[in-house]
Design a protein around this motif. Structure first.
Motif, PDB file in Angstrom:
ATOM      1  N   ARG A   1       0.879  -0.956  -0.054  1.00 16.96           N
ATOM      2  CA  ARG A   1       0.195   0.102   0.038  1.00 16.96           C
ATOM      3  C   ARG A   1       0.960   1.269  -0.013  1.00 16.96           C
ATOM      4  O   ARG A   1       1.859   1.025   0.268  1.00 16.96           O
ATOM      5  N   ASP A   2       0.379   2.449  -0.492  1.00 12.82           N
ATOM      6  CA  ASP A   2       0.806   3.601  -0.428  1.00 12.82           C
ATOM      7  C   ASP A   2       0.532   4.645   0.622  1.00 12.82           C
ATOM      8  O   ASP A   2       0.611   5.864   0.459  1.00 12.82           O
ATOM      9  N   ARG A   3      -0.393   3.925   1.354  1.00 14.15           N
ATOM     10  CA  ARG A   3      -0.976   4.965   2.521  1.00 14.15           C
ATOM     11  C   ARG A   3      -0.954   4.292   4.064  1.00 14.15           C
ATOM     12  O   ARG A   3      -0.588   3.025   4.088  1.00 14.15           O
ATOM     13  N   LEU A   4      -0.824   5.026   4.975  1.00 11.13           N
ATOM     14  CA  LEU A   4      -0.541   4.671   6.249  1.00 11.13           C
ATOM     15  C   LEU A   4      -1.751   4.581   7.040  1.00 11.13           C
ATOM     16  O   LEU A   4      -2.532   5.700   7.253  1.00 11.13           O
ATOM     17  N   TYR A   5      -2.340   3.668   7.757  1.00  9.53           N
ATOM     18  CA  TYR A   5      -3.594   3.544   8.376  1.00  9.53           C
ATOM     19  C   TYR A   5      -3.078   3.947   9.982  1.00  9.53           C
ATOM     20  O   TYR A   5      -2.125   3.959  10.542  1.00  9.53           O
ATOM     21  N   CYS A   6      -4.359   4.183  10.726  1.00 11.58           N
ATOM     22  CA  CYS A   6      -4.147   4.879  11.896  1.00 11.58           C
ATOM     23  C   CYS A   6      -5.362   4.615  12.701  1.00 11.58           C
ATOM     24  O   CYS A   6      -6.565   4.543  12.288  1.00 11.58           O
ATOM     25  N   GLU A   7      -5.188   3.873  13.856  1.00  7.38           N
ATOM     26  CA  GLU A   7      -6.412   3.435  14.757  1.00  7.38           C
ATOM     27  C   GLU A   7      -5.992   3.884  16.302  1.00  7.38           C
ATOM     28  O   GLU A   7      -5.085   3.837  16.643  1.00  7.38           O
ATOM     29  N   ILE A   8      -6.918   4.672  16.567  1.00  8.84           N
ATOM     30  CA  ILE A   8      -6.900   5.463  17.870  1.00  8.84           C
ATOM     31  C   ILE A   8      -7.962   4.879  18.806  1.00  8.84           C
ATOM     32  O   ILE A   8      -9.155   4.847  18.568  1.00  8.84           O
ATOM     33  N   SER A   9      -7.483   4.348  20.149  1.00  5.26           N
ATOM     34  CA  SER A   9      -8.371   3.548  20.875  1.00  5.26           C
ATOM     35  C   SER A   9      -8.496   4.507  22.340  1.00  5.26           C
ATOM     36  O   SER A   9      -7.257   4.860  22.790  1.00  5.26           O
ATOM     37  N   PHE A  10      -9.352   4.178  23.084  1.00 10.82           N
ATOM     38  CA  PHE A  10      -9.549   4.931  24.399  1.00 10.82           C
ATOM     39  C   PHE A  10     -10.157   4.041  25.471  1.00 10.82           C
ATOM     40  O   PHE A  10     -11.150   3.136  25.147  1.00 10.82           O
ATOM     41  N   ASP A  11      -9.457   3.886  26.584  1.00 10.88           N
ATOM     42  CA  ASP A  11     -10.049   3.308  27.677  1.00 10.88           C
ATOM     43  C   ASP A  11     -10.355   4.255  28.838  1.00 10.88           C
ATOM     44  O   ASP A  11      -9.256   4.716  29.526  1.00 10.88           O
ATOM     45  N   PRO A  12     -11.513   4.678  29.218  1.00 10.71           N
ATOM     46  CA  PRO A  12     -11.793   5.922  30.006  1.00 10.71           C
ATOM     47  C   PRO A  12     -11.378   5.469  31.637  1.00 10.71           C
ATOM     48  O   PRO A  12     -11.703   4.404  32.010  1.00 10.71           O
ATOM     49  N   LYS A  13     -11.051   6.613  32.042  1.00  3.48           N
ATOM     50  CA  LYS A  13     -10.709   6.395  33.690  1.00  3.48           C
ATOM     51  C   LYS A  13     -11.752   7.496  34.355  1.00  3.48           C
ATOM     52  O   LYS A  13     -12.071   7.255  35.471  1.00  3.48           O
ATOM     53  N   GLN A  14     -11.990   8.464  33.615  1.00  3.81           N
ATOM     54  CA  GLN A  14     -13.088   9.581  34.132  1.00  3.81           C
ATOM     55  C   GLN A  14     -14.043   9.597  32.918  1.00  3.81           C
ATOM     56  O   GLN A  14     -14.069   8.746  31.742  1.00  3.81           O
ATOM     57  N   GLU A  15     -15.342  10.196  33.007  1.00  7.50           N
ATOM     58  CA  GLU A  15     -16.219  10.469  32.030  1.00  7.50           C
ATOM     59  C   GLU A  15     -15.538  11.264  30.975  1.00  7.50           C
ATOM     60  O   GLU A  15     -15.177  12.331  31.022  1.00  7.50           O
ATOM     61  N   ILE A  16     -15.796  10.711  29.809  1.00  5.38           N
ATOM     62  CA  ILE A  16     -15.270  11.515  28.493  1.00  5.38           C
ATOM     63  C   ILE A  16     -16.436  12.303  27.855  1.00  5.38           C
ATOM     64  O   ILE A  16     -17.717  11.965  27.613  1.00  5.38           O
TER      65      ILE A  16
END
Length: 388
Positions: free
Chosen positions: A151-166
């Motif tokens: 591929r000629d693109r870079l993928y990105c995955e962003i994950s969150f595990d909350p400790k407080q209310e988001i």
């Protein structure tokens, strides 16, 4: 005599297990990422340093790199605000900005003001994966960059595990399409093209996100077709994820803000640096390939292979064997306590392959994989020693 031979044999195997990384870590293939050591540079202000660590990807025709850079006041042991912390120096420093192209904001707080807890190469081979994890007061956040072979693109995955209310969640993106105009005292004509809109330099636009799920960032003056500039850049997000997108194409920097529902726990994007392409070529490509890329972005499993295949049941069995023997417990000491605590905390989630084991569990596993693999052999060696 027989017991001694058994000990020699197990020591030989143990030595091999400790000397070489497990297969998944050592695996090489068409998709690779190499992480450089942390470098530190003294800045002009006393006590102020710049710390940087960069990772170079090789998975297709375009070499990408990601840098993590912060300015630190050593006198106060705090991060000092700067223009960014996640940069993309390659393929070009303009386009997705090498000095900082991506920011993550929770409840109005930029996570970059907290030092990254870890920067880890999580896989090479069938995927090249780089993980950066922040243990922020509001949530544990992982930014995962993924390169797929060819591929000629870079993928990105962003994950969150909350400790407080988001309560709010937003991403900031910054590029300098094709050329650093003001730096070189030149005037350009920035342009953003989405599936349904065209936004020109100086025109701020706040749009519903679902219909703007990809965007091409270019410059009408600095177009490779005219012998000027590096070529455009582009990004994509999954159509149903952000609730709002804001474009601000200035005469120098071009900023994009993606606003997500506060309940979002994982999001995905794709980034292109279309170095060498004309504006027309890049637009034609995005229009032709957007749908198949969206499907790949949505459907590909970005979990590192070692996390998917790690045998936590086998590790638990070795812990149980060690706990059953006072002699082995004494021999292993704190190593047993460390591994036992990890299995107790994270084992149940890792046993359920369809469940998300959590960012911290994956981070600890990836950081300590060698420890867990060698632990199994240490238990077996301790058993043999206890039988003498």
């Amino acid at each position: 005599m027989q017991s001694r031979l058994r000990i020699v044999l197990i020591l030989t195997v143990l030595g091999g297990a400790l000397a070489f990384p497990v297969a998944t870590q050592a695996q090489t293939g068409p998709a690779t990422v190499v992480l450089a050591p942390v470098s530190e540079r003294q800045l002009t202000e006393p006590g102020l340093v710049s710390r940087e660590q960069s990772a170079r990807f090789s998975f297709g025709p375009i070499p990408y790199s990601i840098s993590y850079r912060v300015r630190v006041d050593k006198n106060r042991n705090v991060i000092v605000p700067s223009e960014g912390y996640l940069g993309m120096p390659l393929p070009t420093s303009c386009n997705w900005y090498g000095g900082g192209f991506l920011t993550v904001t929770l409840n109005g707080q930029d996570i970059g003001m907290t030092p990254a807890g870890s920067v880890i190469v999580s896989q090479t081979g069938s995927q090249a994966i780089l993980d950066l994890v922040w243990h922020h007061a509001i949530a544990t956040v992982r930014v995962r960059f993924v390169g797929l072979p060819g591929r000629d693109r870079l993928y990105c995955e962003i994950s969150f595990d909350p400790k407080q209310e988001i309560k709010s969640l937003a991403l900031g993106l910054r590029c300098y399409p094709s050329f650093f105009t003001s730096w070189y005292k030149r005037d350009g004509a920035r342009l953003i093209q989405t599936p349904t809109a065209t936004i020109r330099q100086g025109e701020a636009a706040k749009l519903p996100a679902r219909d703007q799920w990809w965007a091409l960032y270019s410059d009408d003056v600095f177009d490779v077709a005219k012998g000027e500039g590096e070529g455009p850049c582009a990004m994509m997000y999954l159509p149903g994820q952000p609730s709002e997108v804001n474009y601000a194409p200035g005469s120098y920097a071009v900023d994009t803000t993606l606003v997500y529902p506060a309940s979002t726990r994982q999001l995905r994007l794709a980034f292109w640096d279309l170095k060498g392409s004309t504006n027309a070529e890049a637009l034609a490509r995005m229009q032709a390939e957007a749908e198949t890329t969206r499907q790949e972005l949505e459907q590909t499993d970005f979990t590192p292979e070692v996390v998917r295949s790690f045998d936590v049941a086998a590790l638990q069995a070795e812990v149980d064997r060690a706990l059953a023997s006072p002699e082995i417990r004494r021999t292993l000491g704190s190593r047993l306590s460390e591994v036992e605590a990890w299995v107790t905390r994270y084992g149940p989630a890792l046993r359920q392959r369809d469940a998300n084991p959590g960012i911290e569990a994956e981070e600890t596993l990836l950081q300590s994989l060698q420890t867990y693999q060698s632990f199994i052999w240490e238990v077996r060696l301790a058993e043999l020693l206890s039988e003498l």
